[in-house]
Design an enzyme around this catalytic site. Sequence first.
Site, PDB file in Angstrom:
ATOM      1  N   ASN A  11       0.806  -1.218   0.000  1.00 14.03           N
ATOM      2  CA  ASN A  11       0.000   0.000   0.000  1.00 14.03           C
ATOM      3  C   ASN A  11       0.846   1.278   0.000  1.00 14.03           C
ATOM      4  O   ASN A  11       0.500   2.269   0.607  1.00 14.03           O
ATOM      5  CB  ASN A  11      -0.997   0.003   1.162  1.00 14.03           C
ATOM      6  CG  ASN A  11      -2.092   1.051   1.046  1.00 14.03           C
ATOM      7  OD1 ASN A  11      -2.500   1.626   2.045  1.00 14.03           O
ATOM      8  ND2 ASN A  11      -2.587   1.316  -0.135  1.00 14.03           N
ATOM      9  N   ARG A  14       1.353   0.769  -5.840  1.00 15.05           N
ATOM     10  CA  ARG A  14       0.274   0.556  -6.812  1.00 15.05           C
ATOM     11  C   ARG A  14      -1.102   0.964  -6.315  1.00 15.05           C
ATOM     12  O   ARG A  14      -1.812   1.712  -6.999  1.00 15.05           O
ATOM     13  CB  ARG A  14       0.245  -0.917  -7.248  1.00 15.05           C
ATOM     14  CG  ARG A  14       1.518  -1.347  -7.945  1.00 15.05           C
ATOM     15  CD  ARG A  14       1.532  -2.828  -8.216  1.00 15.05           C
ATOM     16  NE  ARG A  14       1.617  -3.578  -6.964  1.00 15.05           N
ATOM     17  CZ  ARG A  14       1.505  -4.898  -6.876  1.00 15.05           C
ATOM     18  NH1 ARG A  14       1.274  -5.630  -7.959  1.00 15.05           N
ATOM     19  NH2 ARG A  14       1.627  -5.506  -5.703  1.00 15.05           N
ATOM     20  N   SER A  15      -1.521   0.468  -5.158  1.00 12.02           N
ATOM     21  CA  SER A  15      -2.890   0.772  -4.727  1.00 12.02           C
ATOM     22  C   SER A  15      -3.086   2.242  -4.359  1.00 12.02           C
ATOM     23  O   SER A  15      -4.133   2.804  -4.689  1.00 12.02           O
ATOM     24  CB  SER A  15      -3.363  -0.167  -3.610  1.00 12.02           C
ATOM     25  OG  SER A  15      -2.537  -0.111  -2.483  1.00 12.02           O
TER      26      SER A  15
END
Length: 158
Positions: A11, A14-15
């Site tokens: 986290n 990408r997210s």
Amino acid sequence: MINVLFLCLGNICRSPMAEAVFRHMIKEEGLEQNIIVDSAGIGDWHEGNPPHRGTQNILKKNQISFDGIVARQIKKQDKDDFHYIIAMDDQNIHDLNEMIPNMQGVIVRKLTDYVADESVMSVPDPYFTGDFDYTYELIKEGCRTFLEQIKQEIRKEG
């Protein structure tokens, strides 16, 4: 209200990038009252930290805000709070199902399910590849297609 959670390993790359991009698109479409977006990671290693510097740089370059985004680990409550959990790869989905069994009622997909090139099976982690540009392009395409799907849902319900 439609609640969307983007999921990756830690986290920080990408997210949170997907969260920021999707939030930006939602704002451009004037759908802030219809869609809530968040992100989480499988692990807790980076909990409380802002996005990775590479993620920050690509978002700044594209004039996308990441204000308020901090890393957190996915929790059991998320299966009750989110309609969609959009993962970055198969391992994220596997780990999610191990951590939180019985995901009934939640639509769990990979972001690449919304990418035109069917040979792309996952969003590569730029924490390891260093290629934040390619990751951004995949995320942008996946988010755009996913948002179009959600807009159709909103039209049906509205």
